[in-house]
Design an enzyme around this catalytic site. Structure first.
Site, PDB file in Angstrom:
ATOM      1  N   ASP A 103      40.147  51.065  42.253  1.00  0.00           N
ATOM      2  CA  ASP A 103      39.155  50.420  41.391  1.00  0.00           C
ATOM      3  C   ASP A 103      38.013  51.403  41.183  1.00  0.00           C
ATOM      4  O   ASP A 103      37.193  51.616  42.080  1.00  0.00           O
ATOM      5  CB  ASP A 103      38.629  49.130  42.039  1.00  0.00           C
ATOM      6  CG  ASP A 103      39.678  48.023  42.104  1.00  0.00           C
ATOM      7  OD1 ASP A 103      40.884  48.349  42.125  1.00  0.00           O
ATOM      8  OD2 ASP A 103      39.289  46.846  42.148  1.00  0.00           O
ATOM      9  N   LYS A 169      37.801  45.577  34.637  1.00  0.00           N
ATOM     10  CA  LYS A 169      37.260  44.752  35.724  1.00  0.00           C
ATOM     11  C   LYS A 169      35.776  44.522  35.491  1.00  0.00           C
ATOM     12  O   LYS A 169      35.053  45.442  35.105  1.00  0.00           O
ATOM     13  CB  LYS A 169      37.523  45.453  37.060  1.00  0.00           C
ATOM     14  CG  LYS A 169      36.922  44.755  38.277  1.00  0.00           C
ATOM     15  CD  LYS A 169      37.266  45.509  39.571  1.00  0.00           C
ATOM     16  CE  LYS A 169      36.465  45.007  40.754  1.00  0.00           C
ATOM     17  NZ  LYS A 169      36.743  45.759  41.999  1.00  0.00           N
ATOM     18  N   LYS A 199      40.643  41.947  35.530  1.00  0.00           N
ATOM     19  CA  LYS A 199      40.278  41.524  36.886  1.00  0.00           C
ATOM     20  C   LYS A 199      38.852  40.978  36.886  1.00  0.00           C
ATOM     21  O   LYS A 199      37.935  41.627  36.378  1.00  0.00           O
ATOM     22  CB  LYS A 199      40.391  42.685  37.877  1.00  0.00           C
ATOM     23  CG  LYS A 199      39.940  42.306  39.304  1.00  0.00           C
ATOM     24  CD  LYS A 199      40.195  43.428  40.300  1.00  0.00           C
ATOM     25  CE  LYS A 199      39.561  43.121  41.654  1.00  0.00           C
ATOM     26  NZ  LYS A 199      39.807  44.178  42.660  1.00  0.00           N
TER      27      LYS A 199
END
Length: 243
Positions: A103, A169, A199
């Site tokens: 991430d 995300k 996400k």
């Protein structure tokens, strides 16, 4: 695990809910014992993954070996300000240590400065470096939506998709705001569902809000309240089935 077409309390199972969760173990003061306990929680609940600090990847990979729970970590976290070469090195080191999901925080200040080509190329560099080391590596790009305008979020979506990353995300969980339904809908609307996933992360502490995030287009949820969320799902399912 495939999510149902119509996402609701009725169509989801506790197992499916758990498999949407990337369990976050990212607090700076977290001890090694707490990291081990968090990984063991992931094992018990069979989450999608654990997301640990880069220094804890080797430990998490050892605890979760052959468990079905993936090991993830963060790159350029939490502000996204490291040079591209450093983010690339972080990614390669994380994979060498046993991470299979990354991430990464994009360069927020450069995005807000209109340096979109630079932002895109950085995401591409990290993604290509990761996938050359591990072709199945999943790369998620953190926007930090609370610091961006809607136009900037849309530009970030396009840059992420063009760079070949796997997920957009919302947040790190360490800034001024977390996941919102409006941001998730925006991100889903401005990426291709066939190639880019969404996400939700930051402030997701209840089952109801997790379900709202899934309904808005997310298929992964970053959370630390995993046990509470899944236990609530089990309790509500049991109550429904007893009637």
């Amino acid at each position: 695990m495939q999510l149902p077409a119509n996402i609701s309390l009725e169509t989801l199972t506790p197992e499916a809910v758990a498999k949407t969760i990337d369990h976050a173990l990212l607090k700076p003061d977290m001890t090694i014992d707490e990291v081990v306990a968090g990984c063991q929680l992931c094992l018990r609940y069979q989450t999608a993954s654990v997301c640990v600090k880069p220094c804890d990847v080797k430990l998490a990979a050892k605890v979760l070996q052959n468990s079905g729970v993936l090991v993830g970590t963060v790159i350029g976290f939490p502000h996204g300000n490291a040079p591209t070469t450093v983010k690339v090195f972080e990614a390669e080191q994380a994979i060498a240590d046993g991470a299979v999901e990354l991430d990464m925080v994009l360069n927020i200040g450069h995005l807000k400065s209109g340096r979109l080509d630079e932002v895109r190329e950085e995401i591409r560099s990290v993604t290509q470096a990761a996938k050359s080391k591990l072709p199945t590596c999943c790369v998620k790009v953190i926007f930090e939506c609370s610091l961006l305008t809607d136009d900037e979020k849309i530009l970030a979506c396009k840059a992420t998709e063009e760079a070949g990353a796997d997920y957009v995300k919302t947040s790190t969980g360490f800034s001024t705001g977390g996941a919102t339904v409006a941001d998730l809908r925006l991100m889903r609307a401005h990426t291709s569902p066939e190639t880019v996933h969404v996400k939700a992360s930051g402030g997701i502490r209840t089952l109801d809000y997790l379900i709202e995030c899934l309904q808005a287009g997310a298929d992964r949820i970053g959370a630390s309240a995993t046990a509470e969320i899944v236990d609530e799902m089990r309790a509500r399912k049991a109550a429904t089935e007893s009637h």
